[in-house]
Design an enzyme around this catalytic site. Structure first.
Site, PDB file in Angstrom:
ATOM      1  N   ARG A 118      86.135  72.602 -13.029  1.00  0.00           N
ATOM      2  CA  ARG A 118      85.637  73.663 -13.183  1.00  0.00           C
ATOM      3  C   ARG A 118      84.475  73.361 -14.754  1.00  0.00           C
ATOM      4  O   ARG A 118      84.544  73.904 -15.491  1.00  0.00           O
ATOM      5  CB  ARG A 118      86.587  74.638 -14.227  1.00  0.00           C
ATOM      6  CG  ARG A 118      88.136  75.040 -13.124  1.00  0.00           C
ATOM      7  CD  ARG A 118      89.383  75.649 -14.298  1.00  0.00           C
ATOM      8  NE  ARG A 118      89.859  76.165 -13.670  1.00  0.00           N
ATOM      9  CZ  ARG A 118      91.386  75.051 -13.311  1.00  0.00           C
ATOM     10  NH1 ARG A 118      91.571  73.979 -13.177  1.00  0.00           N
ATOM     11  NH2 ARG A 118      91.940  75.926 -12.355  1.00  0.00           N
ATOM     12  N   LYS A 140      70.941  78.644 -14.617  1.00  0.00           N
ATOM     13  CA  LYS A 140      71.584  79.577 -14.200  1.00  0.00           C
ATOM     14  C   LYS A 140      71.751  78.422 -13.200  1.00  0.00           C
ATOM     15  O   LYS A 140      70.225  78.365 -12.938  1.00  0.00           O
ATOM     16  CB  LYS A 140      70.464  80.584 -14.198  1.00  0.00           C
ATOM     17  CG  LYS A 140      71.216  81.923 -15.593  1.00  0.00           C
ATOM     18  CD  LYS A 140      69.366  82.655 -15.369  1.00  0.00           C
ATOM     19  CE  LYS A 140      69.975  84.301 -14.401  1.00  0.00           C
ATOM     20  NZ  LYS A 140      69.120  84.929 -13.972  1.00  0.00           N
ATOM     21  N   GLU A 182      55.350  81.295 -12.337  1.00  0.00           N
ATOM     22  CA  GLU A 182      56.281  81.170 -13.109  1.00  0.00           C
ATOM     23  C   GLU A 182      55.793  81.462 -14.187  1.00  0.00           C
ATOM     24  O   GLU A 182      56.073  81.226 -15.222  1.00  0.00           O
ATOM     25  CB  GLU A 182      57.514  80.410 -12.502  1.00  0.00           C
ATOM     26  CG  GLU A 182      58.328  80.479 -11.853  1.00  0.00           C
ATOM     27  CD  GLU A 182      59.429  81.950 -11.551  1.00  0.00           C
ATOM     28  OE1 GLU A 182      59.144  82.027 -13.336  1.00  0.00           O
ATOM     29  OE2 GLU A 182      60.213  82.559 -10.873  1.00  0.00           O
ATOM     30  N   LYS A 224      60.603  80.214 -22.136  1.00  0.00           N
ATOM     31  CA  LYS A 224      62.400  80.467 -21.625  1.00  0.00           C
ATOM     32  C   LYS A 224      63.076  79.428 -22.665  1.00  0.00           C
ATOM     33  O   LYS A 224      64.029  80.254 -22.817  1.00  0.00           O
ATOM     34  CB  LYS A 224      62.202  78.970 -20.143  1.00  0.00           C
ATOM     35  CG  LYS A 224      64.033  79.424 -19.467  1.00  0.00           C
ATOM     36  CD  LYS A 224      63.656  78.917 -17.915  1.00  0.00           C
ATOM     37  CE  LYS A 224      65.249  80.165 -17.788  1.00  0.00           C
ATOM     38  NZ  LYS A 224      64.610  79.641 -15.832  1.00  0.00           N
ATOM     39  N   GLU A 234      72.858  87.017 -19.581  1.00  0.00           N
ATOM     40  CA  GLU A 234      71.992  87.332 -19.559  1.00  0.00           C
ATOM     41  C   GLU A 234      72.004  88.503 -19.427  1.00  0.00           C
ATOM     42  O   GLU A 234      71.928  89.906 -18.552  1.00  0.00           O
ATOM     43  CB  GLU A 234      71.073  87.369 -18.083  1.00  0.00           C
ATOM     44  CG  GLU A 234      70.123  88.333 -17.076  1.00  0.00           C
ATOM     45  CD  GLU A 234      70.057  87.804 -16.013  1.00  0.00           C
ATOM     46  OE1 GLU A 234      68.681  87.590 -15.344  1.00  0.00           O
ATOM     47  OE2 GLU A 234      70.827  88.064 -14.704  1.00  0.00           O
ATOM     48  N   ARG A 238      67.117  87.969 -22.007  1.00  0.00           N
ATOM     49  CA  ARG A 238      67.015  87.145 -20.465  1.00  0.00           C
ATOM     50  C   ARG A 238      66.549  87.966 -19.255  1.00  0.00           C
ATOM     51  O   ARG A 238      66.281  87.862 -19.481  1.00  0.00           O
ATOM     52  CB  ARG A 238      67.962  86.359 -20.547  1.00  0.00           C
ATOM     53  CG  ARG A 238      68.198  85.006 -19.807  1.00  0.00           C
ATOM     54  CD  ARG A 238      68.763  84.125 -18.723  1.00  0.00           C
ATOM     55  NE  ARG A 238      69.107  83.118 -18.054  1.00  0.00           N
ATOM     56  CZ  ARG A 238      69.204  82.227 -17.887  1.00  0.00           C
ATOM     57  NH1 ARG A 238      69.992  81.842 -18.974  1.00  0.00           N
ATOM     58  NH2 ARG A 238      69.020  81.370 -16.934  1.00  0.00           N
ATOM     59  N   ASN A 242      63.475  87.877 -15.504  1.00  0.00           N
ATOM     60  CA  ASN A 242      62.848  88.812 -14.523  1.00  0.00           C
ATOM     61  C   ASN A 242      62.046  89.390 -13.439  1.00  0.00           C
ATOM     62  O   ASN A 242      61.857  89.922 -12.885  1.00  0.00           O
ATOM     63  CB  ASN A 242      64.295  89.531 -13.665  1.00  0.00           C
ATOM     64  CG  ASN A 242      65.782  88.150 -13.409  1.00  0.00           C
ATOM     65  OD1 ASN A 242      65.863  87.368 -13.467  1.00  0.00           O
ATOM     66  ND2 ASN A 242      67.272  88.775 -14.573  1.00  0.00           N
ATOM     67  N   HIS A 245      61.056  89.420 -10.012  1.00  0.00           N
ATOM     68  CA  HIS A 245      61.976  88.850  -9.582  1.00  0.00           C
ATOM     69  C   HIS A 245      62.526  89.772  -8.048  1.00  0.00           C
ATOM     70  O   HIS A 245      62.856  89.266  -7.636  1.00  0.00           O
ATOM     71  CB  HIS A 245      62.671  87.672 -10.464  1.00  0.00           C
ATOM     72  CG  HIS A 245      61.826  86.511 -10.560  1.00  0.00           C
ATOM     73  ND1 HIS A 245      61.243  86.244 -11.259  1.00  0.00           N
ATOM     74  CD2 HIS A 245      62.985  85.300 -10.229  1.00  0.00           C
ATOM     75  CE1 HIS A 245      60.700  85.377 -11.789  1.00  0.00           C
ATOM     76  NE2 HIS A 245      61.530  84.530 -10.624  1.00  0.00           N
ATOM     77  N   HIS A 249      62.424  88.607  -4.665  1.00  0.00           N
ATOM     78  CA  HIS A 249      64.132  88.405  -3.268  1.00  0.00           C
ATOM     79  C   HIS A 249      63.740  88.998  -2.612  1.00  0.00           C
ATOM     80  O   HIS A 249      64.331  88.830  -1.550  1.00  0.00           O
ATOM     81  CB  HIS A 249      65.128  88.355  -4.341  1.00  0.00           C
ATOM     82  CG  HIS A 249      64.854  87.149  -6.271  1.00  0.00           C
ATOM     83  ND1 HIS A 249      65.954  87.458  -7.188  1.00  0.00           N
ATOM     84  CD2 HIS A 249      64.019  86.193  -5.903  1.00  0.00           C
ATOM     85  CE1 HIS A 249      65.680  86.461  -7.854  1.00  0.00           C
ATOM     86  NE2 HIS A 249      64.861  85.018  -7.008  1.00  0.00           N
ATOM     87  N   HIS A 261      58.894  80.712  -3.471  1.00  0.00           N
ATOM     88  CA  HIS A 261      59.816  81.444  -4.472  1.00  0.00           C
ATOM     89  C   HIS A 261      58.791  82.163  -5.204  1.00  0.00           C
ATOM     90  O   HIS A 261      58.341  83.626  -4.954  1.00  0.00           O
ATOM     91  CB  HIS A 261      60.793  81.094  -4.945  1.00  0.00           C
ATOM     92  CG  HIS A 261      61.135  81.601  -5.995  1.00  0.00           C
ATOM     93  ND1 HIS A 261      61.670  82.337  -6.230  1.00  0.00           N
ATOM     94  CD2 HIS A 261      60.626  81.473  -7.579  1.00  0.00           C
ATOM     95  CE1 HIS A 261      62.103  83.330  -7.508  1.00  0.00           C
ATOM     96  NE2 HIS A 261      60.984  82.259  -8.480  1.00  0.00           N
TER      97      HIS A 261
END
Length: 358
Positions: A118, A140, A182, A224, A234, A238, A242, A245, A249, A261
């Site tokens: 965990r 993330k 990016e 960032k 998010e 946040r 994206n 993206h 994606h 990417h």
């Protein structure tokens, strides 16, 4: 690390940026760590061994775990193999993982760290420009499924991030250029000075010995870090990270991850710029600046015109969607991000037509 720049991400961890830093990983692990698993892409065995040797000299029980390159690393099967290695080595909750590689490795290493007992500590050592300014910062983590990218994951802040700029000298040219997407994204959403640095010397921006490289990395990381500090999971702000993206994606998925990417995000930024213009958010000049700056560093700004239905299906499965409603980050102007929720099919297809050269 006297010449290194340290950027604090909220109250959680530091991003250290500089040169000749690979031997400094142990300083980010924190107290009580005995065992360290260094997860690395197969192509980076040399770097990973240097990190592991440094950890061994500092008294840690360090071991290595090679994983496939790029998105092939981000599968449940690879994660399961790493869990087994952790179990066999007796890793406890006070032990740690170090991820050495590009964005895919940091996503995977972070996910395994988040899920083992965990949650155990993880330090990221990104070896690509993309990893330094994006994947390694923010907490993330994720793996892919056949249905989409990063659909399985968790938020898990690292104990630290170490960005050794010397490593970029060994990066393939195409990967360095892809990482610039990016960096440029951070310029459009928050820090226009980034765009000005790139526009002043677009040829130089494509080189690892670029005199502005460190400043570009530091500025992108600060963007960032500021956003993540204000919105760890998010919930709202946040989402601006994206930018480009959702469509990007979708391209990655439709192309079976054969696109880098950053290349896909580059086209994705042009798509949302066109979408913003068609919906009355952005003007012609902002759209043109997207195309100009991305083209100047060698990034793509167009995509084939016969994949709309596949792209739309992929976007509807995107993790940023809410129910059947598509959501996009758009710009009302330079460094003025906003959201476009539920655009009409005509708008969506119209922007696609423009990206496809129609």
């Amino acid at each position: 690390m006297s010449d290194a720049t340290t950027i604090r991400v909220g109250d959680d961890y530091d991003v250290v940026i500089g040169r000749d830093l690979l031997s400094e990983v142990g300083g980010l692990l924190g107290d009580g760590v005995e065992r360290v698993l260094v997860v690395h892409s197969a192509a980076l065995s040399g770097f990973a061994e240097s990190v592991a040797d440094s950890l061994l000299r500092q008294g840690y029980a360090a071991s290595l775990a090679a994983v496939p390159d790029a998105e092939a690393a981000k599968t449940a099967g690879v994660a399961s193999r790493l869990w087994a290695q952790l179990g066999q080595a007796g890793f406890t909750r006070s032990d740690a993982i170090v991820g050495v590689g590009g964005g895919a490795v940091t996503d995977l290493a972070g996910f395994v760290a988040a899920t083992w007992l965990r949650g155990v500590r993880v330090v990221h050592v990104p070896t690509t420009l993309l990893g330094m300014v994006d994947a390694a910062v923010g907490g993330k983590t994720g793996i892919n499924t056949s249905e989409g990218k990063n659909l399985v994951g968790a938020f898990h802040a690292p104990a630290g991030v170490l960005c050794d700029l010397d490593v970029l000298a060994t990066l393939p040219h195409a990967d360095l250029v892809a990482g610039l997407a990016e960096v440029i994204k951070a310029g459009f959403i928050a820090d226009p000075e980034i765009l000005e640095l790139v526009e002043a010397d677009p040829v130089g921006a494509r080189r690892a010995d670029n005199r502005h490289l460190r400043e570009l990395v530091e500025r992108a990381v600060r963007v960032k870090a500021d956003v993540v500090s204000a919105d760890l999971k998010e919930a709202s702000l946040r989402e601006i990270l994206n930018y480009g993206h959702t469509f990007g994606h979708a391209i990655e998925q439709v192309e079976h991850f054969s696109w880098r990417h950053g290349e896909a995000v580059s086209v994705g930024m042009v798509y949302v710029a066109e979408l913003a213009r068609l919906s009355g958010h952005a003007d012609d000049g902002l759209v043109a600046r997207h195309r100009d700056v991305l083209t100047s560093v060698g990034l793509p700004t167009t995509y084939r015109g016969d994949r709309w239905e596949d792209l739309l299906t992929a976007m509807r499965r995107d993790k940023k969607s809410r129910g059947s409603t598509l959501r996009f980050v758009v710009l009302d102007g330079l460094a003025r991000p906003n959201r476009l929720v539920g655009p009409s099919d005509d708008l969506l297809r119209g922007a696609y037509t423009l990206v496809a050269g129609g």
